[in-house]
Structure formats: structure tokens, C-alpha cells
Design an enzyme around this catalytic site. Sequence first.
Site, PDB file in Angstrom:
ATOM      1  N   ARG A  84       0.875  -1.183   0.000  1.00  0.00           N
ATOM      2  CA  ARG A  84       0.000   0.000   0.000  1.00  0.00           C
ATOM      3  C   ARG A  84       0.903   1.220   0.000  1.00  0.00           C
ATOM      4  NH1 ARG A  84      -2.672   4.159   0.171  1.00  0.00           N
ATOM      5  NH2 ARG A  84      -4.765   4.379   1.006  1.00  0.00           N
ATOM      6  N   GLU A  92     -11.213   4.575  -5.326  1.00  0.00           N
ATOM      7  CA  GLU A  92     -11.497   3.133  -5.348  1.00  0.00           C
ATOM      8  C   GLU A  92     -11.998   2.713  -6.727  1.00  0.00           C
ATOM      9  OE1 GLU A  92     -10.798   1.116  -2.728  1.00  0.00           O
ATOM     10  OE2 GLU A  92     -10.001   2.965  -1.880  1.00  0.00           O
ATOM     11  N   ARG A 135      -0.867  -5.253   4.922  1.00  0.00           N
ATOM     12  CA  ARG A 135      -0.209  -4.792   3.704  1.00  0.00           C
ATOM     13  C   ARG A 135       1.084  -4.093   4.110  1.00  0.00           C
ATOM     14  NH1 ARG A 135      -5.181  -1.325   1.385  1.00  0.00           N
ATOM     15  NH2 ARG A 135      -4.849  -0.463   3.444  1.00  0.00           N
TER      16      ARG A 135
END
Length: 193
Positions: A84, A92, A135
Site C-alpha cells: 500500500r 477506489e 499490507r
Amino acid sequence: MKNRYIFTVLSVLFCYVCIACQSQSDYVYSVKGETGDVTRALHESEPSRAEKNKRWKRGFAYVTKVIDGDTFWVDNGTESFKVRFIGIDAPETRNSRWKKKGYFASESKEYVRSKTEYQWVRLEFDVQAMDRYKRRLAYIYLEDGTFLNASLIEQGYAVVDTYPPNVKYVEQFIDLQKRARETKQGLWRKEPE
């Protein structure tokens, strides 16, 4: 009855494993470029495990899949993991429980894909190594030295979104966003509906 239940459960599990293995071992991908779609076999161009491992020791990882404008998967020769991008938030690409599909999402994802997918990137870590979703958190540099996180903000593909303690470049990001907004770059061209 019990045997039938066990057989059904095992059949479902077997199907799930087969589907998961298939999605992890796709050997063909498409690239959209100025000349149209190009399909290429991964095994022809993907670096060896040894090469990935060697480059990882110098800070580089091989991007295997772009999720959206601020997240992708990399392979370092030993493991694959999701990264990330620190300090930014890209729109998104699909609706989820927490966020709705965002304006300029496909453009943001395509920009990251064109710059990183099936290519080497250098990852720079900050104070916090992982988020709550497991992440890895990183600043991304392309092989030519381009600071991708900053480039995404500067061109309007993402907005500043920092969380302490990972704030190393926050002032630079804020300045870039201000300029992008003033010059109506990317998602600043029009206000989201």
C-alpha cells in the site's frame, strides 16, 4: 448421509483450491498501449526467483499485479505480498463496505499499471512497516528514479492521505496537491458528483 456430506465438502474445497491456483498461475496477461492490446506469456518475460531475490537485496521488488492506484502485489523471490503506497489515497476502483467507487479511479489504476506492472520498483519504508490489513507500507520509486507517490498526487491521480508515524514526505505531498488542484490536474478537473 455422513459420507455424502463429507464428499460434498471435499468437492467444494477442491474446486476452491483449483480456482485459487488458476488465478495465481495465469501465464498470459494483456497490456494496453498506444498500439493496442498486446498479449504476452508471463513465463517468457518474468524474472527468475534468483533474479528477484538478488534485486530484493538492493531494495527492488517485481510488481506482479496492480490492484488500484495505491496498491499492488510484488514478488521478492521469496514471497509475494501486497504493498500500500504511503501518504496517498487513490479513488477506489470498485464499491466496498467502506468506500464507493471513485471518480477518476480507472485512470489512476491504469497510470500505476502502465508505470509498474511486470516491472521493477524500489520500495522505501517509513516508521510503520504494515497496516492493520497486513499490507506492507512503502514509498514507491520507479527504476528511472521517479517518486511514484509524489507523481500520483502531482498529476491528480491521488490525494494526500497521511497517517502518523509515516509522515516523512507529508509537506512535499501537500504542496504537490495544492498545485494539482490549482491547475486542475486529473481528478481535480471536475468535482466528484
